[in-house]
Design an enzyme around this catalytic site. Structure first.
Site, PDB file in Angstrom:
ATOM      1  CE  LYS A  24      41.658  60.334  11.682  1.00 11.43           C
ATOM      2  NZ  LYS A  24      41.148  59.637  12.842  1.00 11.43           N
ATOM      3  CD  GLU A  66      39.775  56.668  12.239  1.00 13.95           C
ATOM      4  OE1 GLU A  66      39.603  57.291  11.177  1.00 13.95           O
ATOM      5  OE2 GLU A  66      39.251  56.981  13.326  1.00 13.95           O
ATOM      6  CG  HIS A  74      37.893  60.171  20.917  1.00 10.04           C
ATOM      7  ND1 HIS A  74      37.942  61.537  20.748  1.00 10.04           N
ATOM      8  CD2 HIS A  74      37.975  59.629  19.680  1.00 10.04           C
ATOM      9  CE1 HIS A  74      38.037  61.818  19.459  1.00 10.04           C
ATOM     10  NE2 HIS A  74      38.066  60.689  18.797  1.00 10.04           N
ATOM     11  NE  ARG A  75      41.002  62.799  18.678  1.00  5.69           N
ATOM     12  CZ  ARG A  75      40.790  63.990  18.136  1.00  5.69           C
ATOM     13  NH1 ARG A  75      41.521  65.018  18.522  1.00  5.69           N
ATOM     14  NH2 ARG A  75      39.876  64.174  17.215  1.00  5.69           N
ATOM     15  CG  HIS A  85      42.830  62.700  15.521  1.00  5.85           C
ATOM     16  ND1 HIS A  85      42.604  63.798  14.709  1.00  5.85           N
ATOM     17  CD2 HIS A  85      41.701  61.957  15.467  1.00  5.85           C
ATOM     18  CE1 HIS A  85      41.394  63.717  14.191  1.00  5.85           C
ATOM     19  NE2 HIS A  85      40.817  62.608  14.637  1.00  5.85           N
ATOM     20  CG  ASP A 142      43.074  58.375  15.502  1.00  3.86           C
ATOM     21  OD1 ASP A 142      42.086  57.968  14.889  1.00  3.86           O
ATOM     22  OD2 ASP A 142      42.998  59.062  16.548  1.00  3.86           O
ATOM     23  CG  ASP A 178      37.222  63.775  23.557  1.00  2.00           C
ATOM     24  OD1 ASP A 178      37.975  62.965  22.997  1.00  2.00           O
ATOM     25  OD2 ASP A 178      36.665  64.709  22.938  1.00  2.00           O
ATOM     26  CD  GLU A 196      39.765  56.369  18.879  1.00  2.00           C
ATOM     27  OE1 GLU A 196      39.693  56.477  17.638  1.00  2.00           O
ATOM     28  OE2 GLU A 196      40.198  57.299  19.605  1.00  2.00           O
TER      29      GLU A 196
END
Length: 327
Positions: A198, A196, A88-89, A130, A117, A316, A115
């Site tokens: 955003k 993603e 995540h990020r 993000h 954004d 994370d 992953e």
């Protein structure tokens, strides 16, 4: 099922409201950043074939390569039965989120998928971050879409990262910058991505899809958005591109997924871990849908969700998940 769908809708609305404010997508107060430094060991399983970051094949105990005697390339990781470690990020607990060093570290500690954004600068450069503002993670202030790319590049992307509650900021002044999407693809050409979108207004889809095509990563990439209009645009412009479900589509899955004739609009869902249970996983798997909960940062929660049979965990702390999986 209708009541469960209502509950899912309310939970998604709450989670997405917090996300819009730039936070709140941690699993819980107890499920926050670990603050631990990650090891750099790569995952390997005895007796099974592995693949290096450059895609080089290694041999199994029987001497056969991963591709087998036919020489065909291995299947798509997203469609495999392997439980995916999704950073995540880029592993926001371990390195400054959504930076090149975060992505590099995530792969080194065992992540299978990166992953992150996307937004676009005022002059149309697609960048990785993000939030829709730069305030939380940099030394600047303002909305990304109101800032030029040159202005964004002047910011310190490691400015606020800390693992000790603000006692130290080890990456301040280290020259970390907000990366462009193209820089990420160029730095990690063999990686798998879960991206993603955003920014919904103005849309960045028409600029994004050619970048994906130019770098040849479309088959190793899942595009996500909670905005229906964004996913509809992607599906119209590139029907072959794999997407996740939008928030309304996930609610539809819960309300209609067990009914005859239900046809899923996508074969991946990213959902807050709070709404993922055995029922959701079973319904999803009944339609061939892969389930990837977020954001899962503690070992007990990881074990619980793995017990439901989820297909990947968005975390994370990819190093923690890797150690739990025996990496």
């Amino acid at each position: 099922m209708q009541l469960r769908a209502l509950g899912l809708s309310l939970c998604l609305g709450s989670c997405l409201g917090l996300l819009a404010c730039g936070g709140g997508d941690e699993a819980s107060a107890a499920d926050g950043d670990t603050g631990t430094d990650a090891s750099t060991d790569e995952r390997g399983t005895t007796g099974e074939s592995t693949e290096t970051e450059t895609g080089a094949e290694t041999e199994t105990e029987t001497g056969e390569t991963e591709t087998g005697e036919t020489g065909e390339p291995p299947g798509n990781l997203f469609l495999s039965d392997e439980l995916l470690n999704i950073a995540h990020r880029g592993g926001a607990s371990l390195r400054p989120e959504a930076t090149l060093i975060a992505f590099e570290n995530a792969l080194a500690v065992g992540a299978d998928v990166l992953e992150f954004d996307l937004h676009a600068s005022s002059d149309g450069v697609i960048v990785v971050m993000h939030d829709d503002t730069v305030d939380r993670t940099t030394d600047g202030s303002g909305a990304i879409k109101d800032m030029s790319f040159d202005e964004l590049r002047m910011l310190d992307a490691g400015y606020t990262f800390t693992t000790d509650g603000g006692e130290t900021y080890p990456y301040r002044g280290m020259g970390l910058q907000i990366p462009t999407l193209e820089e990420v693809f160029e730095a990690f050409p063999d990686a798998y991505y879960m991206i993603e979108i955003k920014q919904a207004e103005p849309s960045i889809v028409a600029d994004l899809l050619p970048i994906i095509a130019d770098h040849g990563v479309g088959e190793r990439l899942v595009l996500a958005s909670f905005e229906q209009i964004t996913l509809d645009e992607i599906r119209a412009q590139d029907p072959a591109q794999v997407t996740t479900m939008s928030a309304p589509e996930m609610v539809d899955l819960f309300s209609m997924g067990a009914e005859p004739g239900y046809e899923p609009p996508a074969l991946f869902i990213q959902a807050p871990w709070e709404v993922v249970d055995q029922e959701l996983v079973d319904v999803a798997h009944g339609h061939g849908i892969k389930v990837h909960p977020w954001t899962v940062n503690t070992e007990p929660l990881m074990e619980e969700l793995i017990g439901y049979g989820v297909d990947g965990l968005i975390t994370d702390d990819p190093a923690l998940l890797d150690s739990l999986l025996g990496g």
